[in-house]
Enzyme design. Structure first.
Site, mmCIF file in Angstrom:
data_model
loop_
_atom_site.group_PDB
_atom_site.id
_atom_site.type_symbol
_atom_site.label_atom_id
_atom_site.label_comp_id
_atom_site.label_asym_id
_atom_site.label_seq_id
_atom_site.Cartn_x
_atom_site.Cartn_y
_atom_site.Cartn_z
ATOM 1 N N ASP A 29 24.060 29.009 7.860
ATOM 2 C CA ASP A 29 24.604 30.466 7.591
ATOM 3 C C ASP A 29 24.252 30.924 5.996
ATOM 4 O O ASP A 29 24.605 32.124 5.735
ATOM 5 C CB ASP A 29 25.993 30.508 7.426
ATOM 6 C CG ASP A 29 26.808 29.817 6.364
ATOM 7 O OD1 ASP A 29 27.537 30.239 5.713
ATOM 8 O OD2 ASP A 29 26.424 28.677 6.029
ATOM 9 N N ASP A 34 19.752 27.127 4.157
ATOM 10 C CA ASP A 34 19.337 26.705 5.218
ATOM 11 C C ASP A 34 18.245 27.240 5.989
ATOM 12 O O ASP A 34 17.736 27.166 7.113
ATOM 13 C CB ASP A 34 20.668 27.016 6.417
ATOM 14 C CG ASP A 34 22.001 26.340 5.660
ATOM 15 O OD1 ASP A 34 22.004 25.423 5.472
ATOM 16 O OD2 ASP A 34 22.703 26.981 5.971
ATOM 17 N N ASP A 80 24.279 22.915 9.167
ATOM 18 C CA ASP A 80 24.724 22.793 7.955
ATOM 19 C C ASP A 80 26.303 22.658 8.340
ATOM 20 O O ASP A 80 26.749 22.655 9.515
ATOM 21 C CB ASP A 80 24.526 24.431 7.472
ATOM 22 C CG ASP A 80 25.055 24.423 6.212
ATOM 23 O OD1 ASP A 80 25.133 23.293 5.281
ATOM 24 O OD2 ASP A 80 25.523 25.202 5.848
#
Length: 1173
Positions: A805, A809, A374
């Site tokens: 995080d 995700d 990400d």
């Protein structure tokens, strides 16, 4: 109080079910353990209890019981701790209303419909309907860290009808009925109605207090229990993380199956041989019809069948009974003692260490080839700072972002960052432009728009203020860092939001009427249309003190522009250019707009809004539809630009991982320009790369979109994506065929990716992506992140790692072989779904290149060593079978065979798995190319196993034939020849000594624990045999009575013990020397270069990292290259020049030498073959 629908009967239990079936639970899980090997050991134990077994049952059952006991104790301990935790929480007291009094009862006795009181800092024991609190307007503050990891406080507001239910007397009068949705796992939605006093009041998440949350800044609350136990939302979210097994463990299963096949072939050969051998001509063996079935020459088939089972029991040690337990123990210690305690992965600012949430995947960290990352909060800090803005077509803010600096440096320009003396910088605000500060905005060409801009920032949000009502001491609790940054910006511009009630926002406004005038202005908040991933915008309807009704809206540029009034086209065009400029600078953008409302329009709309809010079916959908009715005809105010800076060390980390042969893909929801610039700043992409860009933002696509035909658009997009993929793939193949060293990069947006993931195109997408060194996917959804990860995982059969995080995700993290969560600003949902948790992206270097490499190397050595020592031990028994007419006569005593794995060779291999390391942590990071050995699976190939098998066969022949041949003429002091048990005891002594010494030969690091365990294992054998030989056993078991004492009284024992291990290990010694000299592994080359340097790291946990910059490290590496003439002397373990190898790794050309074996070694496993399509 009545709640419909009624929960199921088992819902009385609040937190979790106590482990009443604990014993059965852990025994089943520990015993079966989902592995076929354990069933094999069980079958052997059963066979040993039958007459066909040549060994005593106790000698097979006891080791199996010992091994299982270790697993069961571990499982029992974990279950016992869970049981204690369950009981402690279920017995937590809470105040319940009984007979108009608050009575303290344990959580487990709560029932649906109970009225309870929760005090400040207490946890909610069930899902509650919030009725009342002592705070004004019936509000309370909750912390949801246990649900989503967010520490910012959430405001909850009771219905006005229930505000006064505070005292026991008043609460006892409460009678109502709750009609609500079925229990579900959605934490952020709730649909229901409260029927009270013949009125139906709609319930929303604002009136629901979820179990597991805690009460903050509120003296107490009164609530009604709605859901309990397993029907609470948090329990329905408590799904198990998908079970993951490492690739190496799956290959280990194949190795075990191979050993099964070898065992079957050995037993089949022995059974056939037994059927052939049995014959009456061996009259001295007394074969006759009256013999037992296994010795009856008239039924050779029965003889062969029974001998088959006998030999299965006899050769059973070929499958190592303690392998799985040893590997689990090693992995557990690696995780808890090394990964969790590594100071190089400890983040001081947040006091966050690394955390291995599972020990099953340690070695998988050493074989990762693809990383899916990400962007926000993973590559960047997710600490948002208001940086620039555009108001009325004018850009404000003179700062230069990190991305702009990186872009300038990439183009060879030197940038100097200069800040004015008036620049303001605090957490969330890094803005430098005097034109908007201290009331100077009044002198701008568009002061009215500036005022609307600031008010939109100060009003349109869900932020909660904390602390004192002063700009310097106030703290903002926001749902996201972006919101906090925008409110902080409003404060610095003179619109200080300092107080909030459920219906009003108070703003301290400066310089509005005239310069220097300050006043507190209340704004009545009538409606809040909240942000979600579908709407991508947030709106509030507020009423000024003068009666003005305004809708303020902020959101993504795409959704705001669709809802703008058809006017001010020049402002729209200018603002879009500014948005693109901000995106190119790597800034996060939002558009701000407003709409003045008439009372009639608002009242008409509000009725529809209340109806939608009261709906029990599809409430969220209806609310979105109603919001569409008022979020239109908007007037554009401007846009904001927020900077999210890169995390420390990200570019260096990505550069290092790329050198290690790891390909990194960035999957983000940001715009393409932002994603590309972040990729440049991270050194993921550079100008020397050939970039393939597949975008839906083209003129041709816009032209089709303008026609409004969705079917035609889908057909056109699919065909366009297909052509683009085909073009890029053909171009990529041309680069590869010409042998060009140009690296390739692919950039694709979410719309194109949606069509590229179609089954008819995904193979082409996969082939193109695998040939690229970097891939950036922008504007992608959480589902697309998981789909891309699965595409590479399943389609390419490569080992993948996902890191993120945020909650968006989670699906990507669970889809990859290894999931890594970042303990960041977006809560702990990613961490809770991950296999490993770290605080910063840069810690991936240590996690993969150090701990991953070491774990892979250690597990490979442990498994191959187990394979070698058990195969060698079993083959000595196999050779003996040829001299016994395939009768199943055992060569070794029962206890020798049983304790071989459990005691005499158990501890050294565990020490090997814990402490083995080829090079230090600093060298692992200095030479990241060493990691490629794990990607290629260099140490666990069938070729490596075949080499170990060859030496196992060779050594078994040495042990058996050398010992038996030398014992033919051997005699004891009484002049008697050595018997079977004398010879077998001598052979077993040589086996124990040799396999323990062989472990030292394969160790790169030898610690005092190696000496203690190897010496202790050999000593344990001698102590055991001294005691065992001195005990008088029953007649059928007195095999080795006094044998060791007789043996050790002869010179034959000492000569054999000295010479046979030397003869057995001689070929290993020659092979290791030749391999290191002519075909060295990369790590052996590094060992040679740094062999004179002291290793101050012990186990590598407190090692001082390499503080050199990449350029300095390269120069230093070149300086350290050995000269053309080798300084190394001696046999086998010294090697000649390695100049070309390390010079090429450092990017420096050095003429190759004829003797440069290092280059041959590094290239031998990378044949020049065209890539598969």
């Amino acid at each position: 109080m009545t709640v419909k629908p009624m929960p199921s009967p088992n819902s009385r239990e609040i937190l979790c079910q106590p482990q009443n079936m604990m014993c059965l639970h852990f025994s089943q899980r520990g015993y079966l353990n989902r592995r076929v090997a354990n069933l094999y050991f069980l079958m052997i134990s059963i066979l040993s209890c039958t007459p066909v077994s040549p060994v005593s049952p106790i000698t097979n059952v006891l080791p199996l019981s010992l091994v299982l006991l270790v697993s069961l104790i571990k499982e029992a301990w974990e279950d016992w701790k869970r049981f204690q935790n369950d009981m402690a929480i279920n017995n937590t007291p809470v105040d319940v209303l009984l007979d108009q009094k608050w009575i303290s009862v344990p959580w487990k006795k709560l029932q649906v419909g109970d009225i309870i009181r929760v005090k400040q800092d207490g946890f909610f024991p069930a899902d509650l309907l919030f009725l009342a609190s002592p705070n004004p307007d019936g509000v309370c503050y909750t912390e949801t860290a246990n649900l989503d990891g967010e520490t910012n406080l959430k405001i909850r507001k009771a219905l006005e009808k229930t505000w006064d239910y505070l005292t026991p007397e008043r609460v006892s009068e409460f009678k109502g009925e709750v009609q609500c949705e079925q229990p579900n796992n959605s934490l952020y939605t709730f649909t229901g109605n409260l029927i009270i006093q013949n009125q139906t009041l709609p319930l929303s998440p604002n009136q629901i207090l979820l179990r597991g949350c805690s009460l903050r800044n509120t003296e107490f609350i009164v609530g009604a229990v709605i859901f309990t136990g397993h029907e609470t939302k948090v329990m329905m979210n408590a799904m198990k993380i998908p079970s993951k097994r490492s690739t190496l463990e799956k290959k280990l299963d194949k190795l075990i199956l191979t050993l099964f096949c070898v065992l079957f072939c050995m037993c089949l050969l022995g059974a056939v041989g037994s059927g052939i051998f049995i014959n009456r001509k061996y009259y001295y063996l007394q074969f006759s019809k009256n013999s037992d079935a296994q010795s009856n020459p008239d039924n050779r088939f029965a003889v062969a069948a029974l001998t088959m089972f006998t030999l299965i029991t006899l050769y059973s040690p070929i499958i190592p009974i303690s392998l799985y337990v040893s590997v689990e123990m090693i992995k557990f210690i690696q995780s808890t003692q090394f990964i969790n305690n590594d100071l190089h992965m400890y983040h001081f600012e947040s006091n966050t260490p690394a955390l291995a949430r599972t020990s099953n995947l340690n070695e998988e960290l050493g074989q990762v080839e693809y990383i899916f990352s990400d962007k926000t909060g993973t590559l960047t800090r997710n600490l948002m700072e208001f940086f620039k803005c555009s108001i009325g077509g004018e850009i404000y803010g003179t700062g230069i972002s990190e991305i702009e600096i990186g872009t300038a440096q990439r183009n060879g320009m030197k940038v100097e960052v200069q800040k004015s003396s008036d620049a303001t910088h605090e957490k969330g605000f890094n803005f430098d432009d005097a034109r908007l500060m201290r009331g100077a905005w009044r002198n701008e060409p568009n002061p009215d728009l500036c005022k609307e801009f600031f008010r939109c920032l100060a009003i349109c949000h869900t932020v909660l203020p904390e602390g004192e009502d002063s700009p310097e001491k106030i703290r903002y609790q926001a749902a996201s860092p972006d919101e906090a940054a925008l409110v902080t910006a409003a404060k610095n511009f003179g619109f200080f939001f300092f107080k909030r009630t459920p219906t009003t926002i108070y703003v301290h406004e400066s310089h509005v009427e005239r310069m220097g005038k300050v006043e507190d202005v209340p704004y009545e908040i009538l409606n809040v249309l909240e942000f979600n991933s579908t709407r991508k915008r947030q709106s509030v309807v507020c009423r000024y003190s003068n009666g003005r009704l305004v809708l303020y809206c902020k959101g993504a540029d795409t959704v705001i522009y669709e809802r703008l009034a058809d006017r001010d086209n020049e402002l729209k065009r200018t603002s879009r250019e500014h948005l693109e400029e901000f995106g190119a600078a790597g800034l996060r953008t939002l558009c701000l707009a407003y709409r003045d409302l008439s009372s009639e329009v608002y009242e008409s709309w509000n009725e529809k809004y209340i109806q939608a809010k009261s709906s029990l079916r599809d409430r969220e959908k209806k609310l979105d539809e109603v919001a569409e009715l008022i979020e239109k005809e908007l007037v554009l105010i401007g846009c904001t630009a927020i900077e999210d800076k890169l995390q420390e060390g990200v570019p260096t980390c990505i550069e290092t991982l790329s050198k290690a042969g790891i390909k990194i893909w960035v999957l983000t929801g940001d715009k393409m320009e932002t994603a590309i610039n972040i990729a440049y700043a991270c050194k993921l992409i550079n100008n020397s790369m050939k970039q393939f860009i597949i975008s839906s933002e083209t003129d041709a696509v816009r032209e089709v979109e303008d026609r409004g035909d969705q079917v035609e658009l889908a057909r056109f997009m699919k065909e366009n994506v297909k052509n683009e993929l085909k073009r890029c793939y053909e171009e990529a193949l041309q680069y590869l065929r010409t042998g060009s060293e140009t690296k390739l990069a692919l950039v694709i947006d979410g719309k194109c990716l949606m069509y590229a993931l179609d089954p008819s195109l995904r193979v082409m997408l996969l082939n193109l992506s695998l040939n690229c060194n970097a891939v950036v996917c922008c504007r992608v959804s959480p589902l697309q992140k998981a789909q891309v990860t699965s595409l590479v995982k399943k389609g390419a059969k490569r080992i993948t790692l996902s890191i993120g995080d945020g909650a968006n995700d989670v699906s990507m993290i669970q889809a990859a072989h290894v999931g890594v969560g970042i303990s960041g600003q977006e809560g702990m949902q990613a961490v809770m779904a991950s296999d490993f948790a770290i605080a910063q992206f840069r810690f991936l270097t240590d996690l993969l290149l150090v701990h991953g490499r070491w774990s892979y190397l250690r597990i490979c050595k442990v498994v191959t060593y187990f394979f070698y020592k058990n195969l060698m031990f079993t083959l000595t028994q196999f050779w003996f079978t040829f001299h016994t007419g395939f009768s199943g006569q055992r060569f070794y005593d029962d206890w020798f065979q049983s304790l071989y794995n459990v005691i005499f060779t158990a501890l050294p291999v565990i020490v090997l798995g814990i402490f083995e390391k080829d090079v230090s942590a600093s060298l692992s990071k200095k030479y990241p190319e060493l990691y490629k050995e794990g990607i290629r699976n260099t140490f666990f190939k069938w070729r490596v196993i075949a080499i170990w098998a060859f030496f196992a066969i060779y050594q078994s022949l040495v042990f058996y034939h050398f010992v038996t041949a030398s014992s033919i003429t051997g005699m004891n002091k009484a002049g008697k020849m050595f018997g079977l048990w004398d010879v077998s005891t001598m052979a077993f002594t040589c086996v124990v000594v040799t396999v323990n010494l062989r472990l030292l030969m394969m160790s790169n690091t030898i610690t005092r624990w190696h000496h203690v365990t190897v010496g202790g294992s050999i000593l344990a054998w001698f102590i055991f045999v001294f005691i065992y030989s001195g005990i008088v056993l029953p007649k059928d078991q007195e095999n080795i009575y006094f044998v060791i004492y007789v043996l050790m009284s002869t010179i034959y024992f000492y000569l054999t013990l000295l010479l046979v291990p030397i003869a057995a290990l001689f070929c290993d010694f020659i092979y290791q020397g030749a391999q290191r000299w002519f075909f060295p592994y990369d790590y052996q080359i590094v060992q040679e270069i740094h062999r004179h340097e002291p290793d101050a790291s012990k186990v590598g946990l407190l090692e001082i990292g390499n503080q050199l910059t990449p350029d300095e490290a390269r120069r230093y590496a070149i300086m350290q290259l050995p000269g053309e003439k080798s300084k190394h002397t001696g046999f086998a373990f010294d090697s000649p020049g390695y100049e070309s190898f390390f010079a090429s790794q450092a990017g420096v050309f050095v003429p190759q030498k004829a003797w440069d074996v290092a280059r041959r070694a590094s290239m031998k496993s990378r044949p020049k073959t065209s890539r598969k399509n």
